[in-house]
Design an enzyme around this catalytic site. Structure first.
Site, PDB file in Angstrom:
ATOM      1  N   ASP A 123      22.607  -6.730  -9.561  1.00  0.00           N
ATOM      2  CA  ASP A 123      22.059  -5.699 -10.432  1.00  0.00           C
ATOM      3  C   ASP A 123      23.098  -5.404 -11.516  1.00  0.00           C
ATOM      4  O   ASP A 123      24.296  -5.639 -11.325  1.00  0.00           O
ATOM      5  CB  ASP A 123      21.741  -4.445  -9.617  1.00  0.00           C
ATOM      6  N   ASP A 178      23.005  -2.295 -14.133  1.00  0.00           N
ATOM      7  CA  ASP A 178      23.328  -0.909 -14.465  1.00  0.00           C
ATOM      8  C   ASP A 178      23.784  -0.124 -13.242  1.00  0.00           C
ATOM      9  O   ASP A 178      23.143  -0.138 -12.192  1.00  0.00           O
ATOM     10  CB  ASP A 178      22.114  -0.228 -15.105  1.00  0.00           C
TER      11      ASP A 178
END
Length: 218
Positions: free
Chosen positions: A7, A9
Site C-alpha cells: 500500500d 498512503d
C-alpha cells in the site's frame, strides 16, 4: 519468486497523497480555503472505513476537470518534490530494497496520475492504482472500472496478474503491507498480511488474527 504488495498512503508514505494534493492546490490558491474542511472530513471518513469507495475516488477527482492536462502536469512536477518526497519513509525504501528478489507492486486507491511518479521515485516498476477516466486529453472526474479500493484492490490485482498469465495461487508466498482497515479484503487473501503503522480498527483485527505488525516510521 514471491509476490510482495505494498500500500502507498500512510504505509510507504507518512501521509496521504490525495490529501496532500488538495492541500497543495489550496496553498497555490487554486482551490478555496473551504476545500480544506471537506478534505479533512473525507480523510477522516476514509480512515474510519466509512467512505464509499466510488464516493471517495470521485471526491478527489472532481477537482481535475477544470484544468487542462499540461497545467496539471506542471503542478504535479512541483507537488512531488515539495509535498511527497519529504514523506517517503527511509524504512519503506529499505523494505522495497529487501524485496527485490520478489515480484513487487505498489497497489493503491489513489489515482495513477498522482502515483506513477511516486512509484518511480521508490524504484518500483509495477503500479496498480485507480484509473482516472480521460477524454479528449482532459480528466472527466470519473474512473475506468472500479476503484482500486477494498474489494476493488483484489479485482485490479487479479486483472494485473492475468495479464502476466498468473494468479495469486501461483505464488508460494504472498505479502501485503498496509495501514488501513479499507485493505482488509486483500489482507485476508494473502499468506502474509502485515499491518503497518495500522489504524485502530486494523490494529485490533491484526491482534485478533495474530497478523504480523510493523512500523516504518523510525
Amino acid at each position: 519468486m514471491n509476490l510482495v504488495l505494498l500500500d502507498l498512503d500512510n504505509t510507504l508514505l507518512s501521509g496521504d497523497t490525495d490529501v496532500e494534493w488538495l492541500e497543495f492546490l489550496i496553498e497555490q490558491g487554486i482551490l478555496p480555503q473551504s476545500a480544506q474542511r471537506e478534505n479533512l472530513e473525507m480523510d477522516r471518513r476514509y480512515r474510519a472505513g466509512q467512505a464509499d469507495a466510488l464516493e471517495y475516488v470521485r471526491f478527489y477527482l472532481r477537482y481535475y476537470p477544470p484544468h487542462d492536462m499540461n497545467a496539471l502536469l506542471r503542478l504535479r512536477e512541483r507537488f512531488i518534490p515539495e509535498r511527497i518526497a519529504p514523506r517517503m519513509l527511509p524504512a519503506a525504501r529499505a523494505l522495497i530494497e529487501n524485496s527485490r528478489k520478489d515480484l513487487v507492486a505498489i497497489i493503491t486507491a489513489t489515482n495513477r496520475f498522482l502515483t506513477e511518479p511516486i512509484a518511480r521515485a521508490f524504484g518500483v516498476e509495477h503500479l496498480i492504482a485507480t484509473e482516472p477516466q480521460i477524454a479528449n486529453g482532459r480528466f472527466t472526474g470519473d474512473i475506468v472500472g472500479v476503484p482500486c479500493m477494498r474489494e476493488g484492490k483484489i479485482a485490479w490485482l487479479e486483472k494485473w496478474l492475468q495479464a502476466r498469465n498468473a494468479s495469486l495461487a501461483d505464488f508460494a508466498e504472498t505479502w501485503f503491507y498496509s495501514d488501513s482497515i479499507n485493505d482488509l479484503p486483500l489482507l485476508s487473501r494473502v499468506t502474509h498480511p502485515v499491518a503497518v503503522d495500522a489504524d485502530a480498527n486494523l490494529a485490533r483485527i491484526a491482534r485478533e488474527r495474530g497478523w504480523h505488525t510493523l512500523t516504518l516510521r523510525q
